[in-house]
Structures are given as C-alpha cells and as structure tokens.
Design a protein around this motif. Structure first.
Motif, mmCIF file in Angstrom:
data_model
loop_
_atom_site.group_PDB
_atom_site.id
_atom_site.type_symbol
_atom_site.label_atom_id
_atom_site.label_comp_id
_atom_site.label_asym_id
_atom_site.label_seq_id
_atom_site.Cartn_x
_atom_site.Cartn_y
_atom_site.Cartn_z
ATOM 1 N N LEU A 1 -6.474 -47.449 -18.200
ATOM 2 C CA LEU A 1 -7.675 -48.178 -18.549
ATOM 3 C C LEU A 1 -7.879 -48.078 -20.062
ATOM 4 N N PRO A 2 -8.325 -49.155 -20.714
ATOM 5 C CA PRO A 2 -8.468 -49.109 -22.172
ATOM 6 C C PRO A 2 -9.669 -48.315 -22.644
ATOM 7 N N ASP A 3 -10.662 -48.145 -21.779
ATOM 8 C CA ASP A 3 -11.911 -47.501 -22.175
ATOM 9 C C ASP A 3 -11.936 -46.046 -21.716
ATOM 10 N N LEU A 4 -12.165 -45.127 -22.649
ATOM 11 C CA LEU A 4 -12.178 -43.704 -22.307
ATOM 12 C C LEU A 4 -13.251 -43.388 -21.283
ATOM 13 N N GLY A 5 -14.429 -43.984 -21.426
ATOM 14 C CA GLY A 5 -15.506 -43.708 -20.488
ATOM 15 C C GLY A 5 -15.126 -44.066 -19.059
ATOM 16 N N GLU A 6 -14.422 -45.185 -18.880
ATOM 17 C CA GLU A 6 -13.986 -45.570 -17.540
ATOM 18 C C GLU A 6 -12.905 -44.647 -17.018
ATOM 19 N N ARG A 7 -12.064 -44.143 -17.888
ATOM 20 C CA ARG A 7 -11.044 -43.184 -17.451
ATOM 21 C C ARG A 7 -11.702 -41.888 -17.000
ATOM 22 N N VAL A 8 -12.670 -41.408 -17.763
ATOM 23 C CA VAL A 8 -13.403 -40.199 -17.354
ATOM 24 C C VAL A 8 -14.076 -40.436 -16.009
ATOM 25 N N ARG A 9 -14.713 -41.604 -15.859
ATOM 26 C CA ARG A 9 -15.414 -41.893 -14.613
ATOM 27 C C ARG A 9 -14.455 -41.949 -13.436
ATOM 28 N N THR A 10 -13.242 -42.459 -13.642
ATOM 29 C CA THR A 10 -12.222 -42.476 -12.593
ATOM 30 C C THR A 10 -12.017 -41.078 -12.023
ATOM 31 N N TYR A 11 -11.810 -40.112 -12.908
ATOM 32 C CA TYR A 11 -11.512 -38.753 -12.454
ATOM 33 C C TYR A 11 -12.742 -38.046 -11.899
ATOM 34 N N GLU A 12 -13.929 -38.409 -12.388
ATOM 35 C CA GLU A 12 -15.154 -37.864 -11.788
ATOM 36 C C GLU A 12 -15.321 -38.374 -10.352
ATOM 37 N N LEU A 13 -15.096 -39.670 -10.148
ATOM 38 C CA LEU A 13 -15.234 -40.243 -8.805
ATOM 39 C C LEU A 13 -14.221 -39.635 -7.839
ATOM 40 N N LEU A 14 -12.988 -39.448 -8.295
ATOM 41 C CA LEU A 14 -11.971 -38.858 -7.425
ATOM 42 C C LEU A 14 -12.297 -37.408 -7.095
ATOM 43 N N ALA A 15 -12.765 -36.662 -8.096
ATOM 44 C CA ALA A 15 -13.122 -35.263 -7.849
ATOM 45 C C ALA A 15 -14.218 -35.160 -6.797
ATOM 46 N N ALA A 16 -15.193 -36.065 -6.871
ATOM 47 C CA ALA A 16 -16.272 -36.048 -5.884
ATOM 48 C C ALA A 16 -15.761 -36.492 -4.517
ATOM 49 N N ALA A 17 -14.905 -37.517 -4.503
ATOM 50 C CA ALA A 17 -14.407 -38.034 -3.220
ATOM 51 C C ALA A 17 -13.581 -36.994 -2.476
ATOM 52 N N PHE A 18 -12.841 -36.178 -3.217
ATOM 53 C CA PHE A 18 -11.981 -35.165 -2.599
ATOM 54 C C PHE A 18 -12.640 -33.785 -2.587
ATOM 55 N N ASP A 19 -13.898 -33.722 -3.037
ATOM 56 C CA ASP A 19 -14.642 -32.466 -3.040
ATOM 57 C C ASP A 19 -13.847 -31.374 -3.757
ATOM 58 N N LEU A 20 -13.335 -31.716 -4.944
ATOM 59 C CA LEU A 20 -12.563 -30.740 -5.720
ATOM 60 C C LEU A 20 -13.471 -29.632 -6.226
ATOM 61 N N ARG A 21 -12.873 -28.464 -6.398
ATOM 62 C CA ARG A 21 -13.570 -27.317 -6.965
ATOM 63 C C ARG A 21 -12.736 -26.765 -8.099
ATOM 64 N N PRO A 22 -13.382 -26.205 -9.142
ATOM 65 C CA PRO A 22 -12.613 -25.607 -10.227
ATOM 66 C C PRO A 22 -11.604 -24.618 -9.708
ATOM 67 N N VAL A 23 -10.388 -24.653 -10.293
ATOM 68 C CA VAL A 23 -9.312 -23.792 -9.829
ATOM 69 C C VAL A 23 -8.983 -22.749 -10.880
ATOM 70 N N ASP A 24 -8.410 -21.655 -10.430
ATOM 71 C CA ASP A 24 -7.848 -20.646 -11.307
ATOM 72 C C ASP A 24 -6.424 -21.080 -11.623
ATOM 73 N N ALA A 25 -6.208 -21.606 -12.835
ATOM 74 C CA ALA A 25 -4.895 -22.174 -13.166
ATOM 75 C C ALA A 25 -3.774 -21.151 -13.033
ATOM 76 N N ILE A 26 -4.058 -19.900 -13.344
ATOM 77 C CA ILE A 26 -3.016 -18.886 -13.307
ATOM 78 C C ILE A 26 -2.543 -18.661 -11.867
ATOM 79 N N ALA A 27 -3.486 -18.757 -10.931
ATOM 80 C CA ALA A 27 -3.116 -18.563 -9.523
ATOM 81 C C ALA A 27 -2.502 -19.834 -8.922
ATOM 82 N N ALA A 28 -2.938 -21.007 -9.426
ATOM 83 C CA ALA A 28 -2.520 -22.276 -8.825
ATOM 84 C C ALA A 28 -1.272 -22.801 -9.520
ATOM 85 N N THR A 29 -0.158 -22.168 -9.280
ATOM 86 C CA THR A 29 1.072 -22.583 -9.945
ATOM 87 C C THR A 29 1.695 -23.774 -9.260
#
Length: 311
Positions: free
Chosen positions: A283-311
């Motif tokens: 997408l050419p617009d940064l705001g729409e790209r951010v919104r894409t990932y916000e919508l997906l995170a909500a749709a999949f009920d994502l939670r912050p991960v511990d990157a070191i553990a989540a290899t």
C-alpha cells in the motif's frame, strides 16, 4: 490451530514520494506493529527498482533492532549470490551478539548465478559455526531459505533449516515446495508468505487490491513504476493486457474485511500445513499499512510475544 503472524516489508515507494521516505516508513511501521503480537519483521533486498527502496537489508535490520523490542528482526531476504558469505555470516552473527535471540537471516537465490548458491550456503553455515566457537558461543542468527519453487525448499530440507514459501510470488508452487521440505526434514520450521489486503470493509479492501493489481499488471508488462496513489485504479482505463494480467495476479492475493481475511488465511495455513503466515501488503500510504496490521492483530487476537522464546 493457533496461527502465528509475521510481517514482510518491502519498503514500497509511493508515487510522488522517494526512496528515502520509503525506508523511513519501514522504521515507522516496525515501531507501530512491534507491540501488536507479530513474531517476526523481515525486510527485503531489491536493486534498481522504482517500486522498492530496500537495497541493504542488513543495514535495515540493524536499525530496526534498535527501534523495536519484541519482534524478531530479519531479512526476506539477503540475495546470497550477490554477497560474500563470510561477510554475511560475520554481520549477522554480530547483530545476534548485540540482540540475542532476535535476529533472523533469510536467504534468497536471486541476484546472481543460481549455481553458486549451494556452495555459498555451505560456506555461510560453516562460517557461522566457526564464529560461535571463536566468540565463545551465542546462538547466532536463525537461518532461513526463501523460495517460490522447489530448489531452495530441497536445500532447506537437506540442511534442516527454516523455509519460507513465497505464496505471493507463485501460489501453485507453495504446496509442493513445503512438502519437499517435510519429505527430508520433519523438524525444519516453515512459513507461508502471503500478500494481503484487509480493511474495515470488504469494499475498501477490494479498492486497495485493485490499485495493487494495476501496478502489478503494468510491472508484468514492462512498466517499472512506484505504487500508485489510492484510488488510481478506479480512474484508470484498463487495457485488455492489463485486465488479463490482473486476473492472473488476483489468484496470489487475499482480500477482504478482517473476518473474511481471517477465514482465508486460516484455510491457507491448514491447506499448507503451516502454523505461521508472513503477511505482506503493498500500500502506498503508511497509515493504511499500519491499519492493515492493526486489523489483522485484532482479528487473530494476537498478544505481544517474547521474541527470544518465539524462535
């Protein structure tokens, strides 16, 4: 099945903007999505492109590691035939020393003679092993091969390393490629990279996809251009050749509102037997790209991960 989501960012250049803005937007996007629960954030390598600004994913990865705290940061990918494998190993082992457990090294076969890739991969892996010994241990980077066919998949299986299948490049080949990895190594981690357009309404997502399909169709027909501004496709007089290419390229994307996209991505993951989807959106617009990932995170009920553990 619990599906893990990650991000592939190609640093797209928008019409009327420039490459400097595009790479700065990559940093802004990474900072915005870092708290949302995505596992990885990978950047790509392109050269001489009017559409993509990321020419040095190693440099971008180093910057993104400083601006994020939770996601694993990596490359999707370093085009190994263009580079000295020893230098690549040293660069990414150093990044992994500085950011333990957060660095991925994704490798692609493009950018030079493909026949050099297996030997360069061997040298890179030997160099990483030597560095671990010489530097007193450490985990080093996670190594992944990227591909849109079966060749890199076979190498990933032989080496027992991760493989990311480029569904957005060649959806028909993703299944055979992933099956090829599993036939050799049941332990190799697998990712499916998918191009997604999601918006609050299906109609808005379809409009986003139309702009992308116009750009992609024109690219296939030889036009090297930045991404068109929002709404350009609706005003464009499509040629027969552009329409034909758009119909072909539409098979490689997922489009819809959050619920529709969740259903489609979940089905794709089940069909391919993967537990991680790497989402790319152009997408050419940064705001729409951010919104894409916000919508997906909500749709999949994502939670912050511990990157070191989540290899």
């Amino acid at each position: 099945m619990t599906l893990t989501l990650s991000v592939l960012d190609q640093s797209p250049v928008a019409a009327g903007a420039d490459a400097a803005r595009a790479v700065r937007d990559t940093v802004r996007l990474a900072r915005a999505v870092d708290p949302l629960g995505y596992r990885r954030y990978w950047v790509a390598e392109h050269h001489g492109s009017a559409s993509f600004a990321g020419t040095s994913p190693a440099v971008q990865a180093a910057v993104l590691l400083q601006h994020t705290a939770q996601m694993r940061i990596g490359t999707g990918g370093v085009l190994l035939p263009r580079h000295d494998p020893v230098q690549v190993a040293e660069t990414f082992h150093l990044l992994a020393d500085l950011h333990p457990g957060r660095v991925d090294l994704g490798l692609g076969r493009a950018g030079g003679p493909a026949y050099t890739f297996p030997g360069k991969l061997e040298l890179l892996r030997d160099s990483l092993a030597r560095l671990r010994g010489a530097r007193g241990g450490g985990t080093g980077p996670g190594v992944w091969l990227l591909g849109s066919g079966t060749t890199a998949a076979e190498l990933a299986g032989q080496h027992g390393i991760g493989y990311c299948a480029g569904h957005f490049l060649n959806p028909a080949a993703s299944g055979p490629a992933l099956a090829g990895v599993r036939a050799v190594s049941s332990a190799a981690p697998l990712i499916l990279a998918v191009r997604v357009f999601v918006a609050a309404t299906s109609e808005r997502a379809q409009a986003q996809a139309a702009d992308y399909l116009l750009w992609r169709s024109r690219k296939d027909l030889g036009a090297q251009e930045p991404l068109p501004r929002s709404g350009h496709a609706a005003q464009h007089r499509w040629s027969a050749a552009e329409c034909e290419r758009a119909a072909q390229n539409r098979r490689a994307i997922v489009v819809g509102d959050p619920s529709e996209v969740r259903t489609q991505l979940t089905a794709l993951a089940a069909r391919h037997g993967v537990e991680e989807i790497m989402v790319n959106t152009l997408l050419p617009d940064l705001g729409e790209r951010v919104r894409t990932y916000e919508l997906l995170a909500a749709a999949f009920d994502l939670r912050p991960v511990d990157a070191i553990a989540a290899t």
